[in-house]
Motif scaffolding. Structure first.
Motif, PDB file in Angstrom:
ATOM      1  N   ALA A 107       9.748  -2.393  -1.129  1.00 63.27           N
ATOM      2  CA  ALA A 107       9.056  -1.574  -0.132  1.00 63.27           C
ATOM      3  C   ALA A 107      10.026  -0.584   0.518  1.00 63.27           C
ATOM      4  O   ALA A 107       9.683   0.585   0.722  1.00 63.27           O
ATOM      5  N   GLY A 108      11.226  -1.026   0.821  1.00 64.08           N
ATOM      6  CA  GLY A 108      12.226  -0.139   1.421  1.00 64.08           C
ATOM      7  C   GLY A 108      12.636   0.988   0.492  1.00 64.08           C
ATOM      8  O   GLY A 108      12.735   2.140   0.906  1.00 64.08           O
TER       9      GLY A 108
ATOM     10  N   VAL B 254      -3.772  13.716  -2.570  1.00 60.97           N
ATOM     11  CA  VAL B 254      -2.905  12.544  -2.434  1.00 60.97           C
ATOM     12  C   VAL B 254      -3.337  11.499  -3.459  1.00 60.97           C
ATOM     13  O   VAL B 254      -4.442  11.552  -3.997  1.00 60.97           O
ATOM     14  N   ASN B 255      -2.441  10.553  -3.706  1.00 63.35           N
ATOM     15  CA  ASN B 255      -2.747   9.395  -4.544  1.00 63.35           C
ATOM     16  C   ASN B 255      -2.564   8.156  -3.692  1.00 63.35           C
ATOM     17  O   ASN B 255      -1.590   8.039  -2.941  1.00 63.35           O
ATOM     18  N   ILE B 256      -3.508   7.221  -3.823  1.00 59.42           N
ATOM     19  CA  ILE B 256      -3.456   5.973  -3.074  1.00 59.42           C
ATOM     20  C   ILE B 256      -3.254   4.852  -4.091  1.00 59.42           C
ATOM     21  O   ILE B 256      -4.035   4.721  -5.030  1.00 59.42           O
ATOM     22  N   ILE B 257      -2.204   4.073  -3.898  1.00 60.50           N
ATOM     23  CA  ILE B 257      -1.853   3.026  -4.851  1.00 60.50           C
ATOM     24  C   ILE B 257      -1.704   1.710  -4.110  1.00 60.50           C
ATOM     25  O   ILE B 257      -1.090   1.650  -3.044  1.00 60.50           O
ATOM     26  N   SER B 258      -2.271   0.654  -4.687  1.00 64.48           N
ATOM     27  CA  SER B 258      -2.034  -0.685  -4.146  1.00 64.48           C
ATOM     28  C   SER B 258      -1.365  -1.511  -5.239  1.00 64.48           C
ATOM     29  O   SER B 258      -1.746  -1.450  -6.414  1.00 64.48           O
TER      30      SER B 258
ATOM     31  N   GLY C 117       0.845  -1.192   0.000  1.00 61.49           N
ATOM     32  CA  GLY C 117       0.000   0.000   0.000  1.00 61.49           C
ATOM     33  C   GLY C 117       0.880   1.242   0.000  1.00 61.49           C
ATOM     34  O   GLY C 117       1.806   1.355   0.805  1.00 61.49           O
ATOM     35  N   ILE C 118       0.586   2.157  -0.916  1.00 62.08           N
ATOM     36  CA  ILE C 118       1.418   3.349  -1.087  1.00 62.08           C
ATOM     37  C   ILE C 118       0.531   4.588  -1.048  1.00 62.08           C
ATOM     38  O   ILE C 118      -0.502   4.629  -1.722  1.00 62.08           O
ATOM     39  N   ILE C 119       0.935   5.592  -0.277  1.00 59.53           N
ATOM     40  CA  ILE C 119       0.260   6.889  -0.293  1.00 59.53           C
ATOM     41  C   ILE C 119       1.284   7.920  -0.753  1.00 59.53           C
ATOM     42  O   ILE C 119       2.359   8.058  -0.162  1.00 59.53           O
ATOM     43  N   VAL C 120       0.929   8.602  -1.832  1.00 58.83           N
ATOM     44  CA  VAL C 120       1.811   9.616  -2.413  1.00 58.83           C
ATOM     45  C   VAL C 120       1.288  10.992  -2.013  1.00 58.83           C
ATOM     46  O   VAL C 120       0.201  11.386  -2.422  1.00 58.83           O
ATOM     47  N   GLU C 121       2.062  11.692  -1.201  1.00 55.37           N
ATOM     48  CA  GLU C 121       1.676  13.022  -0.730  1.00 55.37           C
ATOM     49  C   GLU C 121       2.374  14.131  -1.514  1.00 55.37           C
ATOM     50  O   GLU C 121       1.974  15.287  -1.425  1.00 55.37           O
TER      51      GLU C 121
ATOM     52  N   SER D 165       4.552   7.199   1.600  1.00 60.73           N
ATOM     53  CA  SER D 165       4.420   6.297   2.750  1.00 60.73           C
ATOM     54  C   SER D 165       4.067   4.912   2.226  1.00 60.73           C
ATOM     55  O   SER D 165       3.265   4.781   1.305  1.00 60.73           O
ATOM     56  N   VAL D 166       4.656   3.870   2.836  1.00 59.82           N
ATOM     57  CA  VAL D 166       4.485   2.503   2.341  1.00 59.82           C
ATOM     58  C   VAL D 166       4.223   1.547   3.497  1.00 59.82           C
ATOM     59  O   VAL D 166       4.867   1.635   4.543  1.00 59.82           O
ATOM     60  N   LYS D 167       3.295   0.634   3.287  1.00 58.79           N
ATOM     61  CA  LYS D 167       3.064  -0.487   4.209  1.00 58.79           C
ATOM     62  C   LYS D 167       2.865  -1.745   3.374  1.00 58.79           C
ATOM     63  O   LYS D 167       2.283  -1.691   2.294  1.00 58.79           O
TER      64      LYS D 167
END
Length: 84
Positions: free
Chosen positions: A63-64, A45-49, A9-13, A73-75
């Motif tokens: 992920a790192g 923001v953009n939310i990417i999976s 899961g990625i959030i691009v701010e 931000s990544v989880k």
């Protein structure tokens, strides 16, 4: 080599980070099953999976590297599905 299925899961701010993000996803493209992006314009923001099937170390490395990009931000969530 054992592979696992995971969801990143990625959030691009920061919109300026998108080029670096896309470059990394292209670099790991052979492991990516699919991806979905949702632009959330109201919050800018953009939310990417990203669904991925890869060795554990490859998933962790991606992920790192994604998490080291400014404004991202990544989880990662791992499945218990492991295959050879």
């Amino acid at each position: 080599m054992e592979t696992r299925i995971a969801l990143i899961g990625i959030i691009v701010e920061n919109p300026e980070s998108i080029e670096a993000l896309n470059h990394l996803l292209h670099e790991y493209g052979k492991y990516i099953i699919g991806r979905m992006g949702i632009p959330y314009r109201e919050r800018e923001v953009n939310i990417i999976s990203v669904a991925i099937d890869a060795p554990q170390d490859v998933i962790s490395a991606l992920a790192g590297r994604l998490g080291n990009i400014a404004g991202i931000s990544v989880k990662t969530a791992y499945s218990n599905v492991i295959s050879d």
